[in-house]
Scaffold this active site. Structure first.
Site, short mmCIF file in Angstrom:
data_model
loop_
_atom_site.label_atom_id
_atom_site.label_comp_id
_atom_site.label_asym_id
_atom_site.label_seq_id
_atom_site.Cartn_x
_atom_site.Cartn_y
_atom_site.Cartn_z
N GLY A 197 84.41 4.78 66.62
CA GLY A 197 82.95 5.51 65.70
C GLY A 197 82.49 4.50 64.47
CG ASP B 164 88.75 9.68 72.95
OD1 ASP B 164 87.62 10.10 72.82
OD2 ASP B 164 89.53 9.65 72.08
CB CYS C 240 84.39 13.36 67.05
SG CYS C 240 85.72 12.42 67.42
CB CYS D 264 84.70 9.05 73.77
SG CYS D 264 84.27 8.23 72.35
#
Length: 257
Positions: free
Chosen positions: A48, A15, A186, A78
């Protein structure tokens, strides 16, 4: 051949930071023998808010770290990394690559005729993978997009009160529109379930963690290897490893509704 059967599978779980620990937590609750290597790329978090090409390169780098560790499979825990890189990495890498998918389909099925709200990062919202999923489900008009940039970083830094304040603002839209179904797009947001429910008690939360775990177990036949799972934590660019691992351990124990 017998030795190969007895070999404990080694699975890389990655992640951008701490969010994927919400998936690892579910994997560690299973009675199956597996060695999980968790890599949190804190040096480059958050993913992100980056360009897709950069997320692809960062995810690829972590996957190559896993390959050096001789993993049997990789889980991109992720949503952003999955959106930006899963299809490309599946074509490139020599081991199976699993990813996350927002729980849009179960949310739509659970709330027929209603709109649902997707909490996700900029990359997840804009990527073709999500647009294809909405099109496939015929749900383009039923999904309300909520941009949650900044929220994952607050989780990574254990800033729960700041996360709560940001969520309060984000949740105004579904509250005003009477949208009850919230899809947590998420893995970081799974650690905020209590805060979301406190701010919006009528909300019904959906996340993709359980579906991903079931798919991974089924695909790798982990249920044929009874036992106790183990894990090792890796983080990029950590100044205080003991403090970071302590926080990770607290997240692995964090109770969600």
């Amino acid at each position: 051949m017998e030795n190969n059967k007895e070999r404990v599978p080694k699975i890389g779980v990655m992640d951008s930071g701490m969010g994927g620990l919400s998936v690892l937590k579910e994997l560690l609750d299973l009675p199956y023998s597996a060695n999980f290597l968790y890599y949190g790329d804190l040096a480059h978090a958050p993913y992100g808010e980056k360009q897709t090409s950069e997320v692809l390169e960062l995810t690829r780098n972590v996957c190559h770290f896993f390959l050096k560790e001789e993993v049997d499979a990789i889980l991109l825990a992720c949503n952003t990394a999955t959106s930006a890189s899963a299809s490309k990495l599946r074509a490139e890498l020599s081991v199976p690559v699993f990813g996350m998918e927002p729980a849009i389909k179960p949310a739509l099925l659970a709330h027929p005729g209603e709109k649902i709200a997707l909490l996700a990062t900029s990359v997840t919202h804009r990527e073709e993978k999500l647009q294809d999923l909405k099109s496939e489900l015929g749900a383009s008009g039923r999904v309300v997009h909520l941009n949650c940039d900044g929220l994952a970083t607050l989780v990574d830094h254990e800033k729960w009160e700041e996360a709560r304040l940001l969520l309060k603002n984000i949740l105004k839209i579904p509250q005003e529109q009477g949208i009850r179904a919230l899809v947590l797009g998420c893995t970081h947001y799974v650690f905020l379930k209590n805060e979301i429910k406190d701010l919006y008690p009528e909300a019904i939360l959906h996340d993709g963690n359980q579906g991903t775990v079931r798919h991974l177990v089924r695909s790798l036949h982990l249920d044929e290897k009874p036992g106790k799972p183990n894990y090792t934590l890796f983080f990029s660019s950590v100044t205080n490893r003991e403090e970071t691992e302590g926080f990770a351990s607290r997240l692995l124990r964090k109770v969600s509704p």
